[in-house]
Design an enzyme around this catalytic site. Sequence first.
Site, PDB file in Angstrom:
ATOM      1  CG  PHE A 123      33.266  63.742  39.255  1.00 11.15           C
ATOM      2  CD1 PHE A 123      33.581  64.220  37.810  1.00 11.15           C
ATOM      3  CD2 PHE A 123      33.648  62.717  39.957  1.00 11.15           C
ATOM      4  CE1 PHE A 123      34.600  63.165  37.028  1.00 11.15           C
ATOM      5  CE2 PHE A 123      34.433  61.691  39.280  1.00 11.15           C
ATOM      6  CZ  PHE A 123      34.586  61.892  37.924  1.00 11.15           C
ATOM      7  CD  GLN A 236      34.145  56.683  47.003  1.00 15.26           C
ATOM      8  OE1 GLN A 236      34.921  56.833  46.278  1.00 15.26           O
ATOM      9  NE2 GLN A 236      33.431  57.669  47.859  1.00 15.26           N
ATOM     10  CG  HIS A 238      33.456  54.164  41.350  1.00 19.43           C
ATOM     11  ND1 HIS A 238      32.408  53.963  40.135  1.00 19.43           N
ATOM     12  CD2 HIS A 238      33.853  55.150  41.417  1.00 19.43           C
ATOM     13  CE1 HIS A 238      32.435  55.186  39.693  1.00 19.43           C
ATOM     14  NE2 HIS A 238      33.609  55.826  40.087  1.00 19.43           N
ATOM     15  CG  LEU A 248      36.241  53.652  38.226  1.00 20.04           C
ATOM     16  CD1 LEU A 248      35.649  53.105  39.209  1.00 20.04           C
ATOM     17  CD2 LEU A 248      37.269  54.612  38.210  1.00 20.04           C
ATOM     18  CD  GLU A 251      31.205  60.383  40.369  1.00 22.11           C
ATOM     19  OE1 GLU A 251      31.644  59.252  41.061  1.00 22.11           O
ATOM     20  OE2 GLU A 251      30.777  61.310  40.697  1.00 22.11           O
ATOM     21  NE  ARG A 282      32.734  58.109  43.147  1.00 17.57           N
ATOM     22  CZ  ARG A 282      33.997  58.590  42.828  1.00 17.57           C
ATOM     23  NH1 ARG A 282      35.220  58.012  43.446  1.00 17.57           N
ATOM     24  NH2 ARG A 282      34.465  59.163  41.685  1.00 17.57           N
ATOM     25  CG  HIS A 348      36.852  53.440  43.607  1.00 18.39           C
ATOM     26  ND1 HIS A 348      37.829  53.583  42.383  1.00 18.39           N
ATOM     27  CD2 HIS A 348      36.671  55.005  43.643  1.00 18.39           C
ATOM     28  CE1 HIS A 348      37.933  54.632  41.814  1.00 18.39           C
ATOM     29  NE2 HIS A 348      37.441  55.408  42.526  1.00 18.39           N
ATOM     30  NE  ARG A 390      37.727  59.178  46.541  1.00 17.02           N
ATOM     31  CZ  ARG A 390      37.906  59.151  45.166  1.00 17.02           C
ATOM     32  NH1 ARG A 390      38.479  60.095  44.685  1.00 17.02           N
ATOM     33  NH2 ARG A 390      37.333  57.999  44.597  1.00 17.02           N
TER      34      ARG A 390
HETATM   35  C1  LIG Z   1      40.742  53.156  38.603  1.00 20.63           C
HETATM   36  C2  LIG Z   1      40.700  54.628  39.426  1.00 20.63           C
HETATM   37  C3  LIG Z   1      40.161  55.895  39.236  1.00 20.63           C
HETATM   38  C4  LIG Z   1      40.127  56.845  39.893  1.00 20.63           C
HETATM   39  N1  LIG Z   1      39.967  58.019  39.348  1.00 20.63           N
HETATM   40  C5  LIG Z   1      39.852  59.318  40.074  1.00 20.63           C
HETATM   41  C6  LIG Z   1      39.810  60.541  39.747  1.00 20.63           C
HETATM   42  O1  LIG Z   1      39.237  60.578  38.503  1.00 20.63           O
HETATM   43  N2  LIG Z   1      39.776  61.406  40.257  1.00 20.63           N
HETATM   44  C7  LIG Z   1      40.110  61.439  41.655  1.00 20.63           C
HETATM   45  O2  LIG Z   1      40.268  62.435  42.411  1.00 20.63           O
HETATM   46  N3  LIG Z   1      40.499  60.172  42.060  1.00 20.63           N
HETATM   47  C8  LIG Z   1      40.453  59.014  41.380  1.00 20.63           C
HETATM   48  N4  LIG Z   1      41.058  57.743  42.052  1.00 20.63           N
HETATM   49  C9  LIG Z   1      41.548  57.839  43.171  1.00 20.63           C
HETATM   50  C10 LIG Z   1      42.972  58.573  43.274  1.00 20.63           C
HETATM   51  O3  LIG Z   1      43.416  58.117  41.894  1.00 20.63           O
HETATM   52  C11 LIG Z   1      43.954  57.808  44.129  1.00 20.63           C
HETATM   53  O4  LIG Z   1      43.562  57.946  45.270  1.00 20.63           O
HETATM   54  C12 LIG Z   1      45.193  58.782  44.119  1.00 20.63           C
HETATM   55  O5  LIG Z   1      45.575  58.474  42.977  1.00 20.63           O
HETATM   56  C13 LIG Z   1      46.306  57.968  45.270  1.00 20.63           C
HETATM   57  O6  LIG Z   1      47.463  58.451  44.933  1.00 20.63           O
HETATM   58  P1  LIG Z   1      48.437  57.925  45.987  1.00 20.63           P
HETATM   59  O7  LIG Z   1      49.800  59.099  45.370  1.00 20.63           O
HETATM   60  O8  LIG Z   1      48.143  58.159  47.153  1.00 20.63           O
HETATM   61  O9  LIG Z   1      48.913  56.609  45.512  1.00 20.63           O
HETATM   62  P2  LIG Z   1      49.199  55.615  44.151  1.00 20.63           P
HETATM   63  O10 LIG Z   1      49.218  56.332  43.221  1.00 20.63           O
HETATM   64  O11 LIG Z   1      48.332  54.450  44.327  1.00 20.63           O
HETATM   65  O12 LIG Z   1      50.688  55.351  44.217  1.00 20.63           O
HETATM   66  C14 LIG Z   1      51.147  54.359  45.417  1.00 20.63           C
HETATM   67  C15 LIG Z   1      52.713  54.159  45.278  1.00 20.63           C
HETATM   68  O13 LIG Z   1      53.213  53.410  46.551  1.00 20.63           O
HETATM   69  C16 LIG Z   1      53.879  52.442  46.036  1.00 20.63           C
HETATM   70  N5  LIG Z   1      54.131  51.532  47.030  1.00 20.63           N
HETATM   71  C17 LIG Z   1      52.981  50.930  47.594  1.00 20.63           C
HETATM   72  N6  LIG Z   1      53.542  50.154  48.496  1.00 20.63           N
HETATM   73  C18 LIG Z   1      54.972  50.085  48.585  1.00 20.63           C
HETATM   74  C19 LIG Z   1      55.962  49.506  49.327  1.00 20.63           C
HETATM   75  N7  LIG Z   1      55.827  48.469  50.180  1.00 20.63           N
HETATM   76  N8  LIG Z   1      57.145  49.743  49.021  1.00 20.63           N
HETATM   77  C20 LIG Z   1      57.406  50.657  47.909  1.00 20.63           C
HETATM   78  N9  LIG Z   1      56.500  51.201  46.963  1.00 20.63           N
HETATM   79  C21 LIG Z   1      55.198  51.075  47.651  1.00 20.63           C
HETATM   80  C22 LIG Z   1      53.665  52.175  44.491  1.00 20.63           C
HETATM   81  O14 LIG Z   1      54.566  51.378  43.992  1.00 20.63           O
HETATM   82  C23 LIG Z   1      53.118  53.495  44.021  1.00 20.63           C
HETATM   83  O15 LIG Z   1      54.258  53.929  43.430  1.00 20.63           O
HETATM   84  C24 LIG Z   1      40.679  56.910  41.067  1.00 20.63           C
HETATM   85  C25 LIG Z   1      41.236  55.568  41.896  1.00 20.63           C
HETATM   86  C26 LIG Z   1      41.130  54.400  40.721  1.00 20.63           C
HETATM   87  C27 LIG Z   1      41.680  53.294  41.615  1.00 20.63           C
END
Ligand SMILES: Cc1cc2nc3c(=O)[nH]c(=O)nc-3n(C[C@H](O)[C@H](O)[C@H](O)COP(=O)(O)OP(=O)(O)OC[C@H]3O[C@@H](n4cnc5c(N)ncnc54)[C@H](O)[C@@H]3O)c2cc1C
Length: 578
Positions: A123, A236, A238, A248, A251, A282, A348, A390
């Site tokens: 990566f 960031q 992507h 997306l 990568e 990135r 991203h 990141r």
């Molecule tokens: C397409 C894509 C691919 C990616 N691929 C990778 C990868 O391969 N490897 C890697 O390390 N990272 C990757 N990332 C980044 C990584 O996935 C995220 O940074 C990480 O999953 C975020 O996790 P989280 O638990 O912080 O939030 P999320 O998984 O985004 O969850 C957020 C939660 O908050 C809730 N929420 C938001 N606002 C409110 C509100 N007001 N009230 C109640 N609930 C709310 C939503 O319902 C959801 O459940 C990727 C990101 C994207 C967009």
Amino acid sequence: MKIEEARKFHKIDAVVVGAGLAGLRAALEIAKNGSEVAVLSKVYPTRSHSGAAQGGIAASLANVTEDSEELHMFDTIKGSDYLGDQDVIEFFVEEAKKTVYEFEHMGVPFSRTEDGRINQRAFGGHSALRACFSADITGHVLLHTLYEQCLKHNVYFFNEFQVFSLLIEDDISRGVVAWDIRNGGLHIFHSKAVLLASGGYGRAFKITSNAFANTGDSLALILENNLPLEDMEFVQFHPTGLYKHGILLSEAARGEGAHLTNSKGERFMEKYAPEKMELAPRDVISRAEQTEINEGRGVDGKDAVHLDMRPIGAKRIMDRLPQVWELAYNYLEIDGRKAPVPIQPTAHYSMGGIPANIKTEVIKDAAGTPVVGLYAAGETSCLSLHGANRLGTNSLQGAATFGRVAGASMSAFVKANRREKMVEQPLNAAQAKIDAFMSGAGNEKHSTIREELQENMTNHAGVFRNKKGLQELQKTIEELQERFKKVTISDKGDAFNLDLIEAFEVGSMLVFSEVMAAGALAREESRGAHYRTDFPKRDDKKWLKHTLAWRTGKGVKLDFSKEVVIYMDRFPPLERKY
Ligand SMILES: Cc1cc2nc3c(=O)[nH]c(=O)nc-3n(C[C@H](O)[C@H](O)[C@H](O)COP(=O)(O)OP(=O)(O)OC[C@H]3O[C@@H](n4cnc5c(N)ncnc54)[C@H](O)[C@@H]3O)c2cc1C
């Protein structure tokens, strides 16, 4: 858990806002430690954006190539352009392996090496094969496994509940108020500890890989409570968003050997990062792509360059990258085995967010004073693990590891403390927001304001930024905020009132975008993902520090006195070359 008054008043030890990797990992820890925990999520838990992650989760297991925690630490620090806090990064690389093995023991079906160990792929910015993966659906399997574990350990779920306000008084968190999306109506959650794990906020941009739910609601709620955000100027982009859609293409495609080419068929990364080529970080690649496009070498005269997967070979594409192939086929009708796919930089990941310390306690100033009972983890937080940029696969790891840390911190806290008294009139703030949209007399539409915001954010706070553009952006945001006061919604109903939800979300985006623009304008240097064409050099003398930003009646207040934690004897700042 006590549920009173027709199920609308809930008393519980801990509330977790967000059911992504960070929120679920925290909830699991709290439940395992014997405390009651409710997870509130505006989308069904397994639809959280974590489930969209494709490429992998980083840990220096050294299953395929030589690797070490020290090397993982160095790569992360260098990737962060030296803005990452090195104590946090040190802790992170140590815990990363444990987090992966925990997932393995929970039953996550990782892809394997021939001899049965967890397989690891290359990566960007990592100098070893370090990304543990499950084909290209890594986030999906992690999220589903965690959700099952949470159900097994009796975590309470309030699905499709959207938090509309935080109950903070005298710098002590007392719970949250959430809107029940399915049935309508506000619910009060009176808790000892609250975790904000509400994910990223790329939806403020026009071209983004982020899910529709990634609107940064919590960030606006933090600002509303006169608390600061940290390092918001670092977003960031992507390099491989599907042309026009921003969706997306992982990568992992470049990790497996795809090339990036311009209209002349040249592998242009030779000019920008001759050593790492397509596996440079990135920010470096997104700028290279944008430069190719700006200088007229975009493919077919478009704002795009090509991702050419053909060097990987048809069979390996279908084995290792089935989702990447499918996305290009479904959205652009291009068979990636036979033809290159047009791509462009896409917003991203957001490095900035709610400032929190290494225990995930939310802090309210540069001295690190905690807000009692309030925690943040995952993409919505800024610890600062990723600094100015990141590295891929470090964020699933960051969300899971610091989700676990948050859970441990919160269970210790709820066991040691009594519940604070409820604030007077807890519903007022949330109700006022709803009333404003429901009974407003204006004729503005939130969707028009959102589109204008997104367009301007992409144009002026995108891959390249400068003073003039950022000042224009500030003016536009100010005007949009004024117009937003005249937004009225046409759906006055209770059930699934998406008009109301979206109005609330646009309001959130307008608020934190203002802070992003102010930070980007003030930071007169280029570091990591923040690139100023008028200040193209990194300036450690003036700017090797974090940004804290508050929203006041008189605009954004910035404070640059929060120092970056640097181990000068081990990882002194160096020029970042790839
Ligand atoms: C397409 C894509 C691919 C990616 N691929 C990778 C990868 O391969 N490897 C890697 O390390 N990272 C990757 N990332 C980044 C990584 O996935 C995220 O940074 C990480 O999953 C975020 O996790 P989280 O638990 O912080 O939030 P999320 O998984 O985004 O969850 C957020 C939660 O908050 C809730 N929420 C938001 N606002 C409110 C509100 N007001 N009230 C109640 N609930 C709310 C939503 O319902 C959801 O459940 C990727 C990101 C994207 C967009």
